[in-house]
Scaffold this active site. Structure first.
Site, short mmCIF file in Angstrom:
data_model
loop_
_atom_site.label_atom_id
_atom_site.label_comp_id
_atom_site.label_asym_id
_atom_site.label_seq_id
_atom_site.Cartn_x
_atom_site.Cartn_y
_atom_site.Cartn_z
N GLY A 136 -10.66 35.56 29.56
CA GLY A 136 -11.15 36.64 30.41
C GLY A 136 -11.83 37.69 29.57
O GLY A 136 -11.95 37.55 28.35
N GLY B 162 -11.11 45.24 28.98
CA GLY B 162 -11.83 46.48 28.80
C GLY B 162 -12.43 46.63 27.41
O GLY B 162 -13.41 47.30 27.22
N PHE B 163 -11.85 46.00 26.42
CA PHE B 163 -12.30 46.23 25.06
C PHE B 163 -12.96 45.01 24.45
O PHE B 163 -13.30 45.00 23.29
CB PHE B 163 -11.13 46.67 24.19
CG PHE B 163 -10.60 48.01 24.59
CD1 PHE B 163 -11.03 49.16 23.98
CD2 PHE B 163 -9.67 48.12 25.62
CE1 PHE B 163 -10.55 50.39 24.35
CE2 PHE B 163 -9.20 49.35 25.99
CZ PHE B 163 -9.64 50.49 25.37
N GLY B 164 -13.09 43.96 25.22
CA GLY B 164 -13.72 42.77 24.69
C GLY B 164 -13.11 41.52 25.29
O GLY B 164 -12.11 41.60 26.01
N PRO B 165 -13.71 40.38 24.99
CA PRO B 165 -13.22 39.12 25.57
C PRO B 165 -11.89 38.70 24.96
O PRO B 165 -11.57 39.08 23.83
CB PRO B 165 -14.32 38.13 25.21
CG PRO B 165 -15.01 38.71 24.03
CD PRO B 165 -14.89 40.20 24.14
N VAL B 166 -11.16 37.90 25.73
CA VAL B 166 -9.88 37.38 25.26
C VAL B 166 -9.96 35.86 25.23
O VAL B 166 -10.45 35.25 26.19
CB VAL B 166 -8.74 37.81 26.19
CG1 VAL B 166 -7.40 37.36 25.63
CG2 VAL B 166 -8.73 39.32 26.37
N ASP C 268 -5.37 52.74 30.68
CA ASP C 268 -6.08 51.72 31.44
C ASP C 268 -5.09 50.76 32.08
O ASP C 268 -5.23 49.56 31.99
CB ASP C 268 -7.09 50.99 30.54
CG ASP C 268 -8.15 50.26 31.35
OD1 ASP C 268 -8.22 50.48 32.57
OD2 ASP C 268 -8.88 49.44 30.77
#
Ligand code: NAG
Ligand code: NAG
Ligand code: NAG
Ligand code: NAG
Ligand code: NAG
Ligand code: NAG
Ligand code: NAG
Ligand code: NAG
Length: 822
Positions: A513, A516-520, A631
């Site tokens: 996915g 908020g801070f980048g892809p996982v 968040d």
């Protein structure tokens, strides 16, 4: 002689009233006047503001004022004769021989009720009400903006409008300051004053009856040390100008059709930012100062430090003890703290500094500054003089510069997110922390303990090596280690090759996915262990060292309801975090899916929401760091194979530097639809803004519906709106997810709805903290009745989304979570 002219004026007004083609008057010239009669007023060109006579309450006192023309509630933003009302309807405004605008009564030989004070007499004075709300006197029609002979913006009352300056014109000595009305029906000067105080380092101070009430903290180049106020917010821009000619604060609304102002309120002893909500025809408060008891001047006394989440809120700075333990323990902190004894000025090994991070800088009345000195020079300077008690950088931009030295006691300190580093002078034994002192006392014990520790450490290293054998051999370099203070945990470092290998070179198939801070990504280590890898934004503006520190700090946070950090990777531009893999992914995938949501029956949901609350409480209170998540949302709640929820992404706001006081500080991290109003608008975050997000999450868990970004169009379908509407209609049970029909304890669910509404209160101080939330969730006490929840400004919502997107593309790609994309 004046009568025919007045008649003429009145005729003009009549004409104006009856002819829709005629435009209203925005000026008074020398041969005109403005009498206290119905329908006689000035209207600015675009019809935004109106000037005329008004009275409040039953006194019958008449005042000249300026108010918004087109909003339903008459809001007077400026009063001319606030301290000298006309007692009957016989007053009128004219321009006198000297070119001054005066308010005179019936008997013209008596002194006027009010007058302007122009320094130069105009040959053709014209008084004009501008669309900014500024009443000006100018010479003739063709004079340039800014060259006014007089302007009401230079003489504010209780309201700061967009474009007004609060502060000093040093050339003329003019001090523009706000003074509250005495009362709702009495505009005369009250006791609450808000003004810029020029000292070594200017700041904005609020006085209450001439006593300090609230300080903003000195301006540190980027913001005020005690108030976090992002420049880049959707509603307005602000600036603080400090040069040899002027020192002032000013804000400018980004959209002139939004009505928003700053006003002093005597009744509440607050400075508030109000915004007009046309749909509901009400003013809504978006920011109040002081925010809490720690903001109130010197709550904890000299050398005390106020920690709002603390219990009690006051503590002595390290190296200090309560001056009067008795009073201190009775929670009367005014006497503050004194040095604990060991300190001797200038004596080697007895004199040093202890760094306090994130503090509001103390009262700087007795201080000394130098713009060009470095922090080290500053330290030396402070050491030289025994009256010096603390030092810091003057300006925090670009890594910090300048020297700021405090002489005498340190007053009015608090822990606050916008705060900065302060170095306080203490005995050197204190700088080593309590461990050092203990060592001295029981040396033998320590030696034994160290031996045991050494053995333990060796064992840990051995185990770690064994566990990650063949993959990440590098741990931390010794150099790095030396520079750290808080090294409790040896956090494994993974090299890029290992991760590339584990994620199949970040293949799309492995992508779990986009957070908020980048892809996982999902990764599989050589030994078969599954992990989740968060690849952080390349552009996040923080140095490697800071990043590493934050990672290590966060890895130290361990709680069964927090996702565990397993390791990290920094290489070139890449920064990555390795987490335990959670097989059931995130809560939103269950909650908002019509089929999956059936798996989540009420007992399970209740268990999940309780667990989230406990995780959040740990972040807020129990952990050493006091993390504000910023968040919190359903997609950040991960579920393990037993459906135990764990909060993820905590500490990322810190790691990615958006919380630091330097550079790109103004970025609001968070997801619209979950953000508390004061955070979304003013960037003020606190544990209470997390509580707000938790409230939204609760509603989502109960209703199975997603909270969307607040927008005008969505107004009817907004989850918070809906919950509040149903609550008022006493049918909250209609909110409960239909798929819970069979498993639900309606009583429990309604109680949860009530708790969530309490979490969603507009004012942070009205929201419970997480401790109380847990008590409420588990207890059966009667809960307080919620008031209307806080909403964001609906009119500004389009603009806000725009501005978030702008940040997304230009400044810090992923720190702002996408709006409702997920
Ligand atoms: C208004 O009040 C003044 C004194 O305050 C008085 O002299 C005058 O006659 C009054 N005028 C009217 C119209 O009542
Ligand atoms: C107007 O005021 C002056 C000075 O106060 C006074 O002498 C005079 O009598 C007043 N006139 C009237 C009509 O009240
Ligand atoms: C008007 O200004 C002058 C000089 O700027 C000052 O001396 C005088 O006191 C002022 N008068 C009033 C009524 O404020
Ligand atoms: C202060 O705020 C309260 C609550 O909003 C309001 O009722 C009151 O009129 C305000 N007071 C003043 C002096 O404006
Ligand atoms: C700071 O301290 C001085 C001296 O105690 C005091 O006069 C002043 O009012 C305080 N407050 C501010 C805001 O400067
Ligand atoms: C400030 O510090 C610099 C560098 O140490 C020095 O040259 C300068 O004279 C200082 N200025 C003042 C006003 O002390
Ligand atoms: C220490 O600083 C204070 C305040 O700036 C000053 O009055 C005093 O003279 C200084 N003392 C020495 C020894 O420099
Ligand atoms: C300003 O606000 C008005 C009303 O809220 C809106 O219609 C308009 O589009 C906004 N303008 C800009 C430039 O965002």
């Amino acid at each position: 002689m004046a009568i025919p002219l007045v008649m003429l004026f009145l005729c003009k007004l009549l004409l104006l009233l009856f002819s829709q083609f005629c435009y209203a008057i925005d000026t008074i010239t020398k041969d005109q006047s403005l009498p206290d009669k119905d329908g006689s007023s000035l209207l600015s060109k675009a019809g935004t503001f109106e000037l005329g006579f008004f009275s409040r309450g039953s006194s019958g006192n008449r005042y000249i004022g300026i108010w918004y023309k087109n909003i339903g509630v008459r809001t007077v933003v400026w009063v001319a004769n606030r301290d000298n009302p006309v007692t009957n309807n016989s007053g009128k405004m004219v321009i006198n021989e000297e070119g001054n605008l005066v308010l005179i009564g019936q008997n013209q030989s008596q002194p006027p009720f009010w007058t302007t004070n122009v320094t130069r007499k105009a040959s053709n004075p014209i008084v004009q009400l501008l669309d900014t709300g500024n009443l000006v006197i100018k010479d003739g029609d063709n004079n340039k903006d800014g060259a006014f002979l007089w302007q009401s913006f230079d003489h504010p009352c209780d309201t700061l409008l967009s474009g007004m300056k609060l502060g000093w014109d040093l050339k003329t000595g003019l001090n523009r300051r706000l003074t509250a009305w005495k009362n709702w029906d009495d505009p005369s000067q009250g006791e609450i004053v808000w003004e810029v105080v020029i000292g070594n380092n200017p700041e904005i101070v609020m006085w209450k009856d001439n006593v300090d009430y609230f300080r903003s903290g000195p301006y540190t180049g980027e913001m005020f040390s005690g108030v976090y106020a992002p420049r880049n917010n959707p509603l307005y821009e602000w600036k603080f100008v400090n040069n040899k000619d002027e020192v002032y604060f000013q804000y400018t609304l980004k959209n002139s059709s939004v009505v928003s102002l700053i006003v002093m309120n005597q009744t509440l002893s607050l400075r508030q930012r109000l915004t007009w909500i046309p749909e509901t025809k009400t003013w809504t408060v978006y920011q109040s100062l002081p925010r809490d008891s720690c903001d109130v001047y010197n709550t904890c006394g000299p050398n005390g430090n106020c920690v709002i989440a603390g219990s009690p809120i006051c503590e002595c700075l390290e190296g200090f003890v309560p001056k009067s333990p008795q009073q201190w323990n009775a929670m009367d902190w005014r006497q503050g703290c004194v040095r604990s004894g060991e300190w001797s000025c200038g004596v080697k090994d007895k004199d040093g500094f202890l760094k306090f991070g994130s503090v509001k800088l103390p009262n700087s009345t007795f201080s000394w500054v130098n713009q060009s000195m470095t922090l080290e020079e500053c330290r030396v300077k402070c050491l030289e003089n025994c009256s010096c008690n603390a030092y810091s950088n003057l300006d925090i931009r670009g890594g910090g510069s300048g020297c700021f030295i405090w002489v005498g006691e340190l007053a009015d300190m608090r822990v606050v997110e916008s705060g900065q580093d302060l170095y306080v002078r203490v005995a050197t034994s204190d700088t080593d922390g309590k461990k050092g002192r203990r060592k001295k006392v029981i040396l033998a014990v320590t030696i034994v303990a160290s031996l045991v520790l050494l053995m333990l450490l060796a064992f840990c290293v051995y185990m770690t090596k064994k566990k990650y054998k063949g993959k990440p051999e590098t741990t931390m370099s010794t150099e790095q280690k030396d520079s750290e203070r808080q090294e409790d945990l040896e956090l494994p470092f993974f090299d890029l090759a290992t991760i590339v290998n584990a994620t199949n070179n970040f293949s799309l198939d492995n992508k779990l996915g986009e957070g908020g801070f980048g892809p996982v990504y999902k990764g599989l280590l050589v030994d078969g262990q599954e992990i989740a890898i968060k690849r952080l934004s390349r552009s996040s503006g923080q140095g490697l060292k800071e990043f590493r520190n934050e990672v290590i700090l966060c890895a130290n946070l361990q709680h069964r309801n927090l996702v565990k950090v397993l390791g990290y990777c920094i290489e070139g531009e890449e920064k990555m975090l390795l987490y335990e893999y959670m097989s059931n992914k995130s809560l939103d995938l269950f909650l908002f899916d019509s089929i999956q949501s059936k798996f989540l029956d009420w007992p399970m949901r209740f268990k999940i929401l309780n667990a989230i609350a406990r995780g959040l409480l740990y972040l807020h209170q129990d952990s050493r760091l006091r993390i504000i998540h910023r968040d919190l949302k359903a997609s950040n709640i991960l579920l393990d194979n037993n459906m135990n929820p764990k909060i993820s992404d905590f500490g990322l706001a810190r790691m990615c530097g958006s919380d630091q006081v330097e550079g790109k500080t103004n970025i609001i991290v968070g997801t619209h639809g979950y953000m508390a109003p004061e955070y979304a608008i003013d960037g003020l975050f606190s544990t209470k803004s997390d509580v707000f997000s938790f409230g939204v999450l609760l509603l989502e868990i109960i209703s199975g519906k997603k909270s969307k970004a607040f927008s005008y169009q969505d107004h009817e379908h907004n989850l918070i709106d809906q919950a509040w509407r149903l609550w008022k209609e006493s049918t909250p049970e209609q909110l409960i997810d239909v798929s819970l029909a069979n498993s639900c304890s309606v009583f429990e669910a309604i109680r949860c709805i009530q708790i969530s509404l309490l979490c969603l209160q507009h004012h942070p101080q009205d929201r419970p903290d997480m401790t109380s939330v847990i008590v409420m969730l588990t207890g059966e006490n009667v809960l307080p009745e919620p008031k209307e929840p806080g909403f964001l400004i609906r009119r500004a919502s389009n603009e806000r989304e725009e501005s978030s997107n702008r940040q997304t593309s230009s400044i810090n790609e992923v720190t702002v979570s996408l709006l409702n994309a997920r």
